[in-house]
Write a protein that holds these residues in place. Structure first.
Motif, PDB file in Angstrom:
ATOM      1  N   GLU A 143       0.784  -1.144  -0.102  1.00 46.47           N
ATOM      2  CA  GLU A 143       0.177   0.015  -0.058  1.00 46.47           C
ATOM      3  C   GLU A 143       0.941   1.298   0.044  1.00 46.47           C
ATOM      4  OE1 GLU A 143      -3.500   0.442   2.388  1.00 46.47           O
ATOM      5  OE2 GLU A 143      -4.156  -1.617   1.810  1.00 46.47           O
ATOM      6  N   ARG A 144       2.078   1.219   0.831  1.00 42.38           N
ATOM      7  CA  ARG A 144       2.863   2.401   0.633  1.00 42.38           C
ATOM      8  C   ARG A 144       3.640   2.379  -0.462  1.00 42.38           C
ATOM      9  NH1 ARG A 144       3.862   5.002   5.341  1.00 42.38           N
ATOM     10  NH2 ARG A 144       3.807   6.708   3.716  1.00 42.38           N
ATOM     11  N   VAL A 145       3.828   1.546  -1.135  1.00 40.61           N
ATOM     12  CA  VAL A 145       4.541   1.509  -2.421  1.00 40.61           C
ATOM     13  C   VAL A 145       3.558   2.184  -3.335  1.00 40.61           C
ATOM     14  CG1 VAL A 145       5.505   0.137  -4.593  1.00 40.61           C
ATOM     15  CG2 VAL A 145       5.857  -0.478  -2.083  1.00 40.61           C
ATOM     16  N   ALA A 146       2.105   1.724  -3.352  1.00 45.27           N
ATOM     17  CA  ALA A 146       1.360   2.204  -4.374  1.00 45.27           C
ATOM     18  C   ALA A 146       1.108   3.934  -3.997  1.00 45.27           C
ATOM     19  CB  ALA A 146      -0.270   1.659  -4.080  1.00 45.27           C
ATOM     20  N   GLU A 147       1.178   4.129  -2.721  1.00 39.41           N
ATOM     21  CA  GLU A 147       1.169   5.571  -2.393  1.00 39.41           C
ATOM     22  C   GLU A 147       2.195   6.341  -2.920  1.00 39.41           C
ATOM     23  OE1 GLU A 147       0.633   5.720   1.940  1.00 39.41           O
ATOM     24  OE2 GLU A 147      -1.057   4.559   1.809  1.00 39.41           O
ATOM     25  N   ALA A 148       3.497   5.843  -2.895  1.00 37.26           N
ATOM     26  CA  ALA A 148       4.515   6.377  -3.456  1.00 37.26           C
ATOM     27  C   ALA A 148       4.343   6.666  -5.023  1.00 37.26           C
ATOM     28  CB  ALA A 148       5.925   5.492  -3.278  1.00 37.26           C
ATOM     29  N   ALA A 149       4.159   5.615  -5.726  1.00 39.99           N
ATOM     30  CA  ALA A 149       3.875   5.694  -7.131  1.00 39.99           C
ATOM     31  C   ALA A 149       2.656   6.663  -7.519  1.00 39.99           C
ATOM     32  CB  ALA A 149       3.521   4.179  -7.997  1.00 39.99           C
ATOM     33  N   LEU A 150       1.551   6.666  -6.885  1.00 42.18           N
ATOM     34  CA  LEU A 150       0.464   7.487  -6.956  1.00 42.18           C
ATOM     35  C   LEU A 150       1.108   8.964  -6.790  1.00 42.18           C
ATOM     36  CD1 LEU A 150      -2.435   5.336  -5.833  1.00 42.18           C
ATOM     37  CD2 LEU A 150      -2.127   5.980  -8.181  1.00 42.18           C
ATOM     38  N   GLY A 151       1.441   9.109  -5.776  1.00 39.05           N
ATOM     39  CA  GLY A 151       2.163  10.563  -5.348  1.00 39.05           C
ATOM     40  C   GLY A 151       2.846  11.207  -6.263  1.00 39.05           C
ATOM     41  N   ALA A 152       3.790  10.472  -6.869  1.00 40.98           N
ATOM     42  CA  ALA A 152       4.587  10.977  -8.015  1.00 40.98           C
ATOM     43  C   ALA A 152       4.033  10.866  -9.358  1.00 40.98           C
ATOM     44  CB  ALA A 152       6.127  10.228  -8.036  1.00 40.98           C
ATOM     45  N   GLY A 153       3.068   9.982  -9.671  1.00 42.07           N
ATOM     46  CA  GLY A 153       2.578  10.068 -10.935  1.00 42.07           C
ATOM     47  C   GLY A 153       3.226   9.041 -12.056  1.00 42.07           C
ATOM     48  N   MET A 154       3.735   7.960 -11.120  1.00 44.31           N
ATOM     49  CA  MET A 154       4.497   7.011 -11.787  1.00 44.31           C
ATOM     50  C   MET A 154       3.577   5.693 -12.140  1.00 44.31           C
ATOM     51  SD  MET A 154       8.252   5.504 -11.379  1.00 44.31           S
ATOM     52  CE  MET A 154       9.091   4.608 -12.420  1.00 44.31           C
ATOM     53  N   ARG A 155       3.623   4.772 -13.163  1.00 42.64           N
ATOM     54  CA  ARG A 155       2.982   3.744 -13.428  1.00 42.64           C
ATOM     55  C   ARG A 155       3.721   2.516 -12.634  1.00 42.64           C
ATOM     56  NH1 ARG A 155      -0.693   4.755 -16.814  1.00 42.64           N
ATOM     57  NH2 ARG A 155       0.332   6.194 -18.151  1.00 42.64           N
ATOM     58  N   ALA A 156       2.790   1.702 -12.149  1.00 42.69           N
ATOM     59  CA  ALA A 156       3.252   0.641 -11.523  1.00 42.69           C
ATOM     60  C   ALA A 156       2.407  -0.583 -11.397  1.00 42.69           C
ATOM     61  CB  ALA A 156       3.521   0.862  -9.906  1.00 42.69           C
ATOM     62  N   ALA A 157       2.826  -1.793 -11.474  1.00 45.40           N
ATOM     63  CA  ALA A 157       2.109  -2.953 -11.371  1.00 45.40           C
ATOM     64  C   ALA A 157       2.787  -3.790  -9.961  1.00 45.40           C
ATOM     65  CB  ALA A 157       2.553  -4.061 -12.794  1.00 45.40           C
ATOM     66  N   LEU A 158       1.781  -4.039  -9.182  1.00 48.26           N
ATOM     67  CA  LEU A 158       2.241  -4.198  -7.754  1.00 48.26           C
ATOM     68  C   LEU A 158       1.536  -5.459  -7.246  1.00 48.26           C
ATOM     69  CD1 LEU A 158       1.404  -0.664  -6.327  1.00 48.26           C
ATOM     70  CD2 LEU A 158       3.552  -1.458  -7.247  1.00 48.26           C
ATOM     71  N   CYS A 159       2.490  -6.134  -6.591  1.00 50.65           N
ATOM     72  CA  CYS A 159       1.989  -7.438  -6.052  1.00 50.65           C
ATOM     73  C   CYS A 159       2.637  -7.809  -4.569  1.00 50.65           C
ATOM     74  CB  CYS A 159       2.205  -8.720  -6.754  1.00 50.65           C
ATOM     75  SG  CYS A 159       3.768  -8.954  -6.963  1.00 50.65           S
ATOM     76  N   ARG A 160       1.819  -8.278  -3.598  1.00 53.06           N
ATOM     77  CA  ARG A 160       2.675  -8.606  -2.498  1.00 53.06           C
ATOM     78  C   ARG A 160       3.239 -10.058  -2.473  1.00 53.06           C
ATOM     79  NH1 ARG A 160       4.052 -10.604   2.246  1.00 53.06           N
ATOM     80  NH2 ARG A 160       2.971  -9.902   4.148  1.00 53.06           N
ATOM     81  N   GLY A 161       4.461  -9.928  -2.000  1.00 53.97           N
ATOM     82  CA  GLY A 161       5.412 -11.211  -2.296  1.00 53.97           C
ATOM     83  C   GLY A 161       4.528 -12.202  -1.222  1.00 53.97           C
ATOM     84  N   ILE A 162       4.157 -13.139  -1.700  1.00 53.37           N
ATOM     85  CA  ILE A 162       3.494 -14.227  -0.847  1.00 53.37           C
ATOM     86  C   ILE A 162       4.257 -15.229  -0.698  1.00 53.37           C
ATOM     87  CG2 ILE A 162       1.339 -15.882  -0.609  1.00 53.37           C
ATOM     88  CD1 ILE A 162      -0.100 -13.905  -2.628  1.00 53.37           C
ATOM     89  N   THR A 163       4.472 -15.653   0.625  1.00 56.64           N
ATOM     90  CA  THR A 163       5.221 -16.687   1.081  1.00 56.64           C
ATOM     91  C   THR A 163       4.346 -17.520   2.125  1.00 56.64           C
ATOM     92  OG1 THR A 163       6.114 -15.447   2.920  1.00 56.64           O
ATOM     93  CG2 THR A 163       7.488 -15.704   0.653  1.00 56.64           C
ATOM     94  N   ALA A 164       4.421 -18.892   1.847  1.00 53.21           N
ATOM     95  CA  ALA A 164       3.601 -19.814   2.950  1.00 53.21           C
ATOM     96  C   ALA A 164       4.379 -21.188   3.187  1.00 53.21           C
ATOM     97  CB  ALA A 164       2.307 -20.182   1.899  1.00 53.21           C
ATOM     98  N   GLY A 165       4.789 -21.046   4.668  1.00 53.48           N
ATOM     99  CA  GLY A 165       5.540 -21.941   4.940  1.00 53.48           C
ATOM    100  C   GLY A 165       5.143 -23.302   5.151  1.00 53.48           C
TER     101      GLY A 165
END
Ligand code: NI
Length: 423
Positions: free
Chosen positions: A127-149
């Motif tokens: 969410e913070r990455v999305a805020e950083a990109a949106l705040g600057a006006g940069m395009r981004a494709a985002l995913c949460r790195g999912i790990t499952a032990g």
């Protein structure tokens, strides 16, 4: 506001030859492209190229972990698993949402200065990455790195990724969200099946590290083709496989699959070289990525483009392998397409104005013309030639300045964060 690029050379990954044109950008799109010998349209702002500037599509960094700028320099010169387990994961445990925000912004400074208009990011606190990109006006494709032990238990990370999609997918036309299972060695097959099913039911793509190292291949317990089928990935709306160094090139991947070639990272970690020529021969979509700043260590897609074009000529002993135009296409259009961004990555009237302005008035461009622009850019040029990076018709980087970002503050906060997690 309309911007006119007057008398510039333009090319993209769909053209054998460049054109000398006037290009008008208005309302975030390429409104008009006409030959340079015609009368130029009027505009509020005019950039006079005098035939010594080039306009190319913005680069798409199709695989990175932006906030790993905070970890740059840690665990140098180690194999992947040793590097992850001993150097990276213990330090990543100290990352806070705030640190990730600033580390991402710091990565964006680097990426914008080297011509990247869109980055595909897999990390945490997205969410913070999305805020950083949106705040600057940069395009981004985002995913949460999912790990499952534990097999069958995905824990909170899938839920977290779905919440990210709910909140940010499609936001302002700048963000797309994928599901981000980290890798087969961190996500058991049972969990992968659940993630694939979830991608299908939510209409989301999947961004996944796959077949990065030879050891990963031998630990899979089945062939890579069987894994793609068993994991349910073939059923997902679209899939982006990062690395694919050891993926069997005899597999026929569906059209909605894209591979991301990360040549610098694969070389630096000693993972090997992806059989790119075989994939391109089969018309498989391949984009380019830098991977994170602690395994590359640059976030410069221009450099990956040049390396990809050179490396496979040498490996295959074939100077025709990976043409400059193919490399440019991988660095731009293929990445945009892979992550669900339409009308981006090529220079066509009506398409989105995500552009890079390149200064050709330099010694290493003497002799450049419409016939050879792509070759000059890929083999002789570098990101140091970039004058400006435009997204949605707005400058995010121009003549060393960042109109939408506070560079000094970002550097200061990132320095503090990097110091804090290393102490
Ligand atoms: Ni990666």
């Amino acid at each position: 506001m309309a911007t006119l690029f007057k008398d510039v050379l333009m090319t993209d990954g769909s053209r054998d030859k460049a054109r000398r044109v006037h290009m008008l950008v208005s309302k975030g799109r390429i409104a008009e492209i006409i030959d340079a010998d015609k009368t130029p349209p009027t505009a509020d702002k005019i950039i006079s190229g005098h035939g010594k500037m080039a306009v190319i599509p913005g680069f798409v960094n199709a695989h990175t972990h932006a906030a790993m700028t905070l970890l740059r320099g840690l665990g140098e010169e180690a194999p992947l698993m040793e590097w992850l387990e001993n150097k990276i994961w213990p330090v990543e445990a100290k990352l806070t949402p705030e640190y990730i925000y600033w580390g991402t912004l710091s990565a964006m400074l680097e990426m914008l200065a080297t011509g990247t208009t869109c980055f595909a990011d897999m990390y945490f606190e997205m969410e913070r990455v999305a805020e950083a990109a949106l705040g600057a006006g940069m395009r981004a494709a985002l995913c949460r790195g999912i790990t499952a032990g534990e097999p069958g238990k995905i824990g909170r990370s899938l839920q977290n990724n779905l919440e990210l999609a709910e909140k940010f997918h499609g936001r302002e036309g700048l963000i797309t969200v994928q599901l981000g299972p980290h890798a087969p060695y961190t996500v058991p097959l049972d969990s992968m099946k659940i993630i694939s099913e979830s991608a299908k039911s939510h209409g989301l793509g999947v961004h996944f590290h796959f077949m990065e190292t030879e050891g990963e291949k031998s630990n899979l317990g089945m062939s890579d083709a069987e894994y793609l089928k068993e994991s349910g990935l073939l059923e997902a709306p679209y899939v982006v496989l990062a690395h694919a160094v050891w993926l069997d090139p005899n597999i026929d991947l569906p059209e909605n699959f894209t591979l991301v070639h990360n040549p610098s990272s694969n070389l630096k970690l000693g993972s090997g070289v992806m059989p790119l020529a075989s994939w391109l021969d089969k018309d498989t979509s391949v984009a380019l990525g830098t991977d994170g700043a602690s395994s590359n260590n640059r976030l410069d897609i221009w450099e990956e483009m040049r390396l990809a074009a050179l490396l496979h000529k040498g490996v295959n002993k074939d100077p025709l392998c990976v043409s400059a135009v193919e490399a440019l296409r991988m660095a731009t259009y293929e990445g945009a397409k892979a992550f669900g961004f339409s009308q981006k990555g090529m220079l066509n009237e009506g398409w989105v104005a995500d552009l890079v302005l390149v200064n050709l008035d330099r010694p290493h461009y003497i002799g450049v013309n419409e016939e050879n622009l792509a070759q000059y850019l890929v083999y002789a040029g570098s990101s140091a030639d970039i004058e400006g990076t435009m997204i949605n018709g707005k400058w995010l980087y121009k003549n060393g300045e960042y109109p939408t970002l506070d560079k000094e503050e970002i550097l200061q906060k990132t320095r503090e964060a990097a110091r804090a997690i290393r102490s």
